[in-house]
Design a protein around this motif. Structure first.
Motif, PDB file in Angstrom:
ATOM      1  N   PHE A 127       7.208  -9.002   4.535  1.00 48.08           N
ATOM      2  CA  PHE A 127       5.941  -8.462   5.015  1.00 48.08           C
ATOM      3  C   PHE A 127       5.301  -7.646   3.889  1.00 48.08           C
ATOM      4  O   PHE A 127       5.957  -7.256   2.924  1.00 48.08           O
ATOM      5  CB  PHE A 127       6.141  -7.572   6.255  1.00 48.08           C
ATOM      6  CG  PHE A 127       6.939  -6.326   5.983  1.00 48.08           C
ATOM      7  CD1 PHE A 127       6.304  -5.129   5.682  1.00 48.08           C
ATOM      8  CD2 PHE A 127       8.325  -6.343   6.005  1.00 48.08           C
ATOM      9  CE1 PHE A 127       7.033  -3.974   5.417  1.00 48.08           C
ATOM     10  CE2 PHE A 127       9.063  -5.202   5.747  1.00 48.08           C
ATOM     11  CZ  PHE A 127       8.422  -4.014   5.455  1.00 48.08           C
ATOM     12  N   VAL A 128       4.013  -7.390   4.042  1.00 50.52           N
ATOM     13  CA  VAL A 128       3.248  -6.628   3.052  1.00 50.52           C
ATOM     14  C   VAL A 128       2.327  -5.669   3.784  1.00 50.52           C
ATOM     15  O   VAL A 128       1.791  -5.997   4.858  1.00 50.52           O
ATOM     16  CB  VAL A 128       2.426  -7.580   2.144  1.00 50.52           C
ATOM     17  CG1 VAL A 128       1.339  -6.831   1.388  1.00 50.52           C
ATOM     18  CG2 VAL A 128       3.346  -8.300   1.160  1.00 50.52           C
ATOM     19  N   GLY A 129       2.139  -4.473   3.229  1.00 52.37           N
ATOM     20  CA  GLY A 129       1.150  -3.531   3.726  1.00 52.37           C
ATOM     21  C   GLY A 129      -0.047  -3.513   2.791  1.00 52.37           C
ATOM     22  O   GLY A 129       0.116  -3.505   1.569  1.00 52.37           O
ATOM     23  N   SER A 130      -1.249  -3.528   3.355  1.00 51.46           N
ATOM     24  CA  SER A 130      -2.451  -3.467   2.513  1.00 51.46           C
ATOM     25  C   SER A 130      -3.572  -2.770   3.262  1.00 51.46           C
ATOM     26  O   SER A 130      -3.891  -3.125   4.401  1.00 51.46           O
ATOM     27  CB  SER A 130      -2.913  -4.868   2.108  1.00 51.46           C
ATOM     28  OG  SER A 130      -4.097  -4.803   1.337  1.00 51.46           O
ATOM     29  N   SER A 134      -1.857  -1.768  -2.771  1.00 54.57           N
ATOM     30  CA  SER A 134      -2.271  -2.942  -1.995  1.00 54.57           C
ATOM     31  C   SER A 134      -2.493  -4.166  -2.862  1.00 54.57           C
ATOM     32  O   SER A 134      -2.146  -5.292  -2.467  1.00 54.57           O
ATOM     33  CB  SER A 134      -3.560  -2.629  -1.221  1.00 54.57           C
ATOM     34  OG  SER A 134      -3.371  -1.598  -0.293  1.00 54.57           O
ATOM     35  N   GLY A 135      -3.076  -3.980  -4.047  1.00 56.51           N
ATOM     36  CA  GLY A 135      -3.380  -5.113  -4.906  1.00 56.51           C
ATOM     37  C   GLY A 135      -2.135  -5.876  -5.306  1.00 56.51           C
ATOM     38  O   GLY A 135      -2.056  -7.105  -5.156  1.00 56.51           O
ATOM     39  N   THR A 136      -1.128  -5.158  -5.801  1.00 53.60           N
ATOM     40  CA  THR A 136       0.126  -5.803  -6.174  1.00 53.60           C
ATOM     41  C   THR A 136       0.818  -6.374  -4.939  1.00 53.60           C
ATOM     42  O   THR A 136       1.402  -7.463  -4.989  1.00 53.60           O
ATOM     43  CB  THR A 136       1.055  -4.810  -6.893  1.00 53.60           C
ATOM     44  OG1 THR A 136       0.443  -4.422  -8.129  1.00 53.60           O
ATOM     45  CG2 THR A 136       2.409  -5.423  -7.196  1.00 53.60           C
ATOM     46  N   GLY A 137       0.749  -5.652  -3.816  1.00 50.89           N
ATOM     47  CA  GLY A 137       1.361  -6.144  -2.591  1.00 50.89           C
ATOM     48  C   GLY A 137       0.803  -7.501  -2.192  1.00 50.89           C
ATOM     49  O   GLY A 137       1.566  -8.425  -1.850  1.00 50.89           O
ATOM     50  N   ALA A 159       0.812  -1.212   0.000  1.00 46.51           N
ATOM     51  CA  ALA A 159       0.000   0.000   0.000  1.00 46.51           C
ATOM     52  C   ALA A 159       0.847   1.264   0.000  1.00 46.51           C
ATOM     53  O   ALA A 159       1.832   1.369   0.740  1.00 46.51           O
ATOM     54  CB  ALA A 159      -0.926   0.001   1.216  1.00 46.51           C
ATOM     55  N   SER A 160       0.427   2.245  -0.800  1.00 46.69           N
ATOM     56  CA  SER A 160       1.112   3.539  -0.780  1.00 46.69           C
ATOM     57  C   SER A 160       0.564   4.443   0.320  1.00 46.69           C
ATOM     58  O   SER A 160       1.240   5.389   0.738  1.00 46.69           O
ATOM     59  CB  SER A 160       0.999   4.235  -2.142  1.00 46.69           C
ATOM     60  OG  SER A 160      -0.350   4.496  -2.497  1.00 46.69           O
ATOM     61  N   LEU A 161      -0.638   4.159   0.812  1.00 48.85           N
ATOM     62  CA  LEU A 161      -1.260   5.016   1.830  1.00 48.85           C
ATOM     63  C   LEU A 161      -0.396   5.183   3.083  1.00 48.85           C
ATOM     64  O   LEU A 161      -0.235   6.297   3.569  1.00 48.85           O
ATOM     65  CB  LEU A 161      -2.647   4.488   2.187  1.00 48.85           C
ATOM     66  CG  LEU A 161      -3.437   5.249   3.249  1.00 48.85           C
ATOM     67  CD1 LEU A 161      -4.930   5.259   2.933  1.00 48.85           C
ATOM     68  CD2 LEU A 161      -3.235   4.624   4.629  1.00 48.85           C
ATOM     69  N   PRO A 162       0.200   4.106   3.653  1.00 50.70           N
ATOM     70  CA  PRO A 162       0.956   4.302   4.897  1.00 50.70           C
ATOM     71  C   PRO A 162       2.394   4.730   4.692  1.00 50.70           C
ATOM     72  O   PRO A 162       3.147   4.830   5.677  1.00 50.70           O
ATOM     73  CB  PRO A 162       0.902   2.901   5.529  1.00 50.70           C
ATOM     74  CG  PRO A 162       0.887   1.973   4.367  1.00 50.70           C
ATOM     75  CD  PRO A 162       0.068   2.677   3.312  1.00 50.70           C
ATOM     76  N   ALA A 163       2.816   5.006   3.457  1.00 44.87           N
ATOM     77  CA  ALA A 163       4.234   5.236   3.185  1.00 44.87           C
ATOM     78  C   ALA A 163       4.808   6.402   3.982  1.00 44.87           C
ATOM     79  O   ALA A 163       5.929   6.315   4.496  1.00 44.87           O
ATOM     80  CB  ALA A 163       4.455   5.452   1.694  1.00 44.87           C
ATOM     81  N   LEU A 164       4.084   7.500   4.086  1.00 44.05           N
ATOM     82  CA  LEU A 164       4.625   8.652   4.819  1.00 44.05           C
ATOM     83  C   LEU A 164       4.856   8.320   6.289  1.00 44.05           C
ATOM     84  O   LEU A 164       5.774   8.844   6.910  1.00 44.05           O
ATOM     85  CB  LEU A 164       3.697   9.850   4.697  1.00 44.05           C
ATOM     86  CG  LEU A 164       3.844  10.676   3.418  1.00 44.05           C
ATOM     87  CD1 LEU A 164       2.763  11.731   3.335  1.00 44.05           C
ATOM     88  CD2 LEU A 164       5.214  11.342   3.368  1.00 44.05           C
ATOM     89  N   ALA A 165       4.026   7.453   6.857  1.00 45.12           N
ATOM     90  CA  ALA A 165       4.241   7.042   8.247  1.00 45.12           C
ATOM     91  C   ALA A 165       5.363   6.018   8.340  1.00 45.12           C
ATOM     92  O   ALA A 165       6.207   6.091   9.235  1.00 45.12           O
ATOM     93  CB  ALA A 165       2.953   6.461   8.824  1.00 45.12           C
TER      94      ALA A 165
END
Length: 430
Positions: A142-145, A102-105, A31-37
């Protein structure tokens, strides 16, 4: 008995071996959403934006090269980010992250579509095919989604090349808000339009295509075509945003279905102008460079873009909203998402089968619809129960994310379920 003998022999070998310092490079993405954190703001200063963030001084990871041999852009971790905090607390270990969506992750996690962790992460000028893991490492650490596991994801795992990892682990990591970035220009009187307040109905009109010019949203705005910028990649941000649209815009007719694929979830063919873009970063770049455009992206990414405006929704400014609260009543154990309800377009949790249900936690997606600011997401961390390269390092990383104390950018919040999530990860990761 054979298993017991093998484990005893292994334990004896470990005890008799000389002690030595070890180092682990945990490779992840999604996921790109949590990248800044997770990795901080350094990737936002590259052009095109980097997908891969890592510690270049301590790892040999590379985003890869394009067709003519030029290296893809990558970034270093930002001081103060969660992963930097993990590395400070675990000086022998590192963690990298590739923003694939998330999909690719999740496809890398389960080994679908021939995607492996050692494929090039690339940058936002090209589609990623992996996390840039070294050499023969096909499985991610690990993966983020932001889109929870589905029954289909579990089936792909059980029937795919990662099935030897035994079971999957999913824990809710962070809560986040989704903003509506936009670039509007001046109204018909020549006054700049700044941070408008949109109702849910107006948001529905924009993203359903019922309104195709901005004067249909506000009669004092010019008759300019609405350019809707949407995600081209499988996206957990899209999952959360289309759930919001399904909850607020579907009446007797289902217009929106909750989905990671925006083109499959919304009537993009009805837009005056529709522009696909990859990642939260891609959405923001496109909106920033195109007049009379609107999109959806993680609030933290929007605030990090100098001069980019966004909308209030139902009178709520997301940058002033502190309510990202989910408690134990919202935490589901052993549940994944099944088919979308055909009468509402909303996701339907169902019991997981085929893997250890105790290791799959998820915040009930319906809870994301209850905040004062109505567009919210939960991002999850996913990994495997068995065969992990360094279980302790992985447990420490998960704990730093879900139950840590580092400062988070505006738009993120740790969850009240963090202690439970950390404990579950500690018991499930081997």
């Amino acid at each position: 008995m054979k298993t017991i003998i093998k484990k005893a022999a292994l334990a004896a070998a470990i005890i008799s071996a000389p002690l030595a310092a070890s180092a682990t490079d945990l490779v992840g993405g999604g996921a790109s959403l949590p990248a800044l954190a997770y990795v901080g703001t350094n990737f936002t200063g590259t052009d095109p934006q980097s997908r891969l963030s890592t510690d270049e001084q301590r790892t040999n990871l590379s985003a890869g090269n394009d067709g003519v041999g030029n290296p893809y852009e990558q970034a270093v971790l930002t001081t103060g980010s969660i992963f930097a905090a993990f590395q400070t607390g675990n000086p022998s270990d590192t963690a990298s992250y590739c923003q694939t969506g998330s999909g690719t992750g999740k496809r890398v996690l389960v080994g679908a579509n021939s995607l492996n962790a050692n494929g090039d992460c690339r940058d936002y000028s090209a589609s990623p095919v992996g996390f840039s893991a070294p050499g023969s490492q096909t499985d991610p650490d690990f993966v983020g989604s932001d889109a929870p596991l589905t029954a289909d994801d579990v089936t792909d795992f059980l029937n795919g090349p990662r099935a030897n990892r035994q079971d999957l682990v999913q824990v809710p990591a962070l809560g986040a808000l989704i903003a509506l970035p936009l670039k509007l220009g001046n109204d018909v009187f020549g006054n700049p339009i700044s941070r408008p307040n949109l109702s849910n109905a107006q948001v529905c009109d924009i993203f359903s295509g019922d309104a195709t010019s901005w004067d249909q949203i506000n009669p004092t705005w010019p008759s300019q075509p609405i350019n809707v910028v949407y995600r081209s990649d499988g996206s957990g941000t899209t999952f959360a945003f289309t759930q919001y649209l399904a909850a607020n815009c579907n009446g007797s007719q289902v217009i929106f279905n909750t989905n990671e694929d925006f083109a499959a979830a919304a009537p993009v063919g009805d837009y005056a102008v529709g522009t696909p873009a990859s990642g939260n970063g891609g959405i923001i770049t496109e909106v920033s460079s195109t007049d009379w455009s609107v999109g959806f992206a993680n609030l933290a990414n929007v605030l990090a873009e100098q001069g980019l405006d966004y909308a209030d929704v139902e009178g709520e400014n997301p940058a002033s909203t502190t309510q990202i609260a989910y408690d134990s009543n919202d935490l589901l154990t052993g549940q994944v998402l099944g088919d979308v309800n055909p009468f509402t377009g909303l996701p339907q949790p169902e019991p997981v089968s085929g893997i250890d249900s105790n290791c799959v936690l998820v915040i009930d997606p319906a809870a994301q619809l209850t905040g004062a600011y109505p567009i919210a997401a939960v991002t999850n961390l996913l990994t495997y129960t068995d065969g992990n390269t360094d279980p302790q390092a992985l447990k420490d990383l998960v704990d730093t994310v879900v139950d840590g104390s580092s400062t988070l950018p505006t738009g993120f919040a740790r969850l009240a379920t963090g202690t439970t999530a950390s404990s579950t990860a500690a018991s499930c990761i081997n």
